[in-house]
Motif scaffolding. Sequence first.
Motif, mmCIF file in Angstrom:
data_model
loop_
_atom_site.group_PDB
_atom_site.id
_atom_site.type_symbol
_atom_site.label_atom_id
_atom_site.label_comp_id
_atom_site.label_asym_id
_atom_site.label_seq_id
_atom_site.Cartn_x
_atom_site.Cartn_y
_atom_site.Cartn_z
ATOM 1 N N ALA A 1 0.838 -1.201 0.000
ATOM 2 C CA ALA A 1 0.000 0.000 0.000
ATOM 3 C C ALA A 1 0.876 1.255 0.000
ATOM 4 N N ALA A 2 2.071 1.125 0.606
ATOM 5 C CA ALA A 2 2.984 2.277 0.666
ATOM 6 C C ALA A 2 3.795 2.408 -0.628
ATOM 7 N N GLY A 3 3.517 1.529 -1.586
ATOM 8 C CA GLY A 3 4.176 1.657 -2.893
ATOM 9 C C GLY A 3 5.551 1.021 -2.969
ATOM 10 N N VAL A 4 5.888 0.142 -2.009
ATOM 11 C CA VAL A 4 7.194 -0.517 -2.036
ATOM 12 C C VAL A 4 7.115 -1.733 -2.967
ATOM 13 N N ASP A 5 8.147 -1.903 -3.799
ATOM 14 C CA ASP A 5 8.233 -3.077 -4.681
ATOM 15 C C ASP A 5 8.644 -4.278 -3.847
ATOM 16 N N ILE A 6 7.713 -5.198 -3.648
ATOM 17 C CA ILE A 6 7.997 -6.284 -2.709
ATOM 18 C C ILE A 6 7.619 -7.629 -3.318
ATOM 19 N N LEU A 7 8.509 -8.598 -3.133
ATOM 20 C CA LEU A 7 8.226 -9.962 -3.588
ATOM 21 C C LEU A 7 7.953 -10.803 -2.343
ATOM 22 N N TYR A 8 6.778 -11.388 -2.291
ATOM 23 C CA TYR A 8 6.317 -12.091 -1.081
ATOM 24 C C TYR A 8 6.301 -13.587 -1.349
ATOM 25 N N ASP A 9 7.217 -14.300 -0.695
ATOM 26 C CA ASP A 9 7.240 -15.756 -0.863
ATOM 27 C C ASP A 9 6.196 -16.376 0.068
ATOM 28 N N ASP A 10 5.009 -16.580 -0.504
ATOM 29 C CA ASP A 10 3.864 -17.083 0.270
ATOM 30 C C ASP A 10 3.648 -18.572 -0.008
ATOM 31 N N ARG A 11 4.613 -19.221 -0.673
ATOM 32 C CA ARG A 11 4.420 -20.621 -1.063
ATOM 33 C C ARG A 11 4.582 -21.572 0.129
#
Length: 437
Positions: free
Chosen positions: A371-381
Amino acid sequence: MRLSAYYLPTLRETPAEAQIVSHRLMLRAGMMRQSSAGIYVWLPLGLRVLRNIERIVREEQDAFGCREMLMPTIQPAELWRESGRYDAYGPEMLRIRDRHDRELLYGPTNEEQLTAVFRDTIKSYRQLPKLLYHIQWKFRDEVRPRFGVMRGREFLMKDAYSFDIDRDGAIRAYNKMFVCYLRTFERMGLRAIPMRAETGPIGGDLSHEFVVLADTGESEIAYHRDFLSLSLKNTDIDVDGDLQPIVDRYTANYAATDEQRDRGREAELGDDLIAGRGIEVGHIFYFGTKYSKPMGATVTAATGEEVAVEMGSYGIGVSRLVGAIIEASHDDAGIVWPDAVAPFQIGLINVKADDAECTAAADTVYEQLRAAGVDILYDDRAERPGVKFAEMDLIGVPYQLTVGPRGVKAGTVEWKARRSGERAELPVSAVVNLFVR
Ligand code: 5CA
């Protein structure tokens, strides 16, 4: 970006065909795949980095008064007959015939194309100077395509072209691009040393290559050790002012590639000389009227005379830079992206995706940063933690956040800097504030 919804085909094994570390890591990190020799498919992760590099190149070109345009990849052979380069270019040029048997080629560079547009549109010295660029795919049928994107056959280049009324104007344009290149490469976290260079098939008598230091580079280089401490940081740059003093600072010391090396001068430098290898990431040329004269690109000068315009051209290997940055910035675990070009700023790892509390906490961190506009990769696997940590290191995201059951109880997440390995346990709120500007 949730990793479960992304496309990141990483490899566990080291691909046998890749000889140098950047090629191996680009394949292993799922950045690209080979289509045929020297021609690559860019996958989502690789494309993100390519686009970041492109953006920096574009911003700096724009800042130095260069105007963006876009020329085609396919050019008519006639243009190259006019300049005399159609035959001279040799087998590196991919020649094509269309259904009407017209001769075309896949452009290896664009001097002729832009000179032809120029001569139809610019008639007077009052319309000069002009500095134009585009970022477009090129094709060169290299004898030995190798090292992945570093020496491809199809590759992405930024090429700029300058048009001036006289030599002084052309040198001003050359200096502009020279300083622009220093700033461009510095922003990418690279040390690129300008070196006097051969002009090859582009021609002319003044040329510099910008070379990144790397043991796997194709060029043999030697340079004064003072280059290792030169930087543009805190240098005031007036892009329309006199840039000669800045250029002089970078050309005062000895630095040369391959054939240009002067063994006599090198011997005099003694301990101040460093010899090694490097990767050419940019190349600038001043070639005067080499194209404008045969192609009739003239303008009316203030005296009323018709004169051929003075030109230069300025290339950056945009796709090569992806490999060059990896050569300059990696460790045993994988790539270490400089922040400015990283595909994502943060990698978030949920250690226990089958634990509802853990997942709720990781989801919250993800949503807040997103929401804050940060480029984030979330390993939710639902993968083993070891696999997740190894992959996040491999793809080189600069900062990692780990949410695990222990931290969730304490209300903390683990923060890690990829480059230094520094770690800290931080309250969730502090982590979010850290990245939200
Ligand atoms: N017209 C001039 C300047 S625009 C020109 O073509 N110069 S060049 O040949 O030196 O290419 C510019 C840059 O493109 C090089 O410095 C290099 O970084 C990149 N480049 C050249 N050939 C390849 C290749 N086969 N694969 C990847 N990048 C390449």
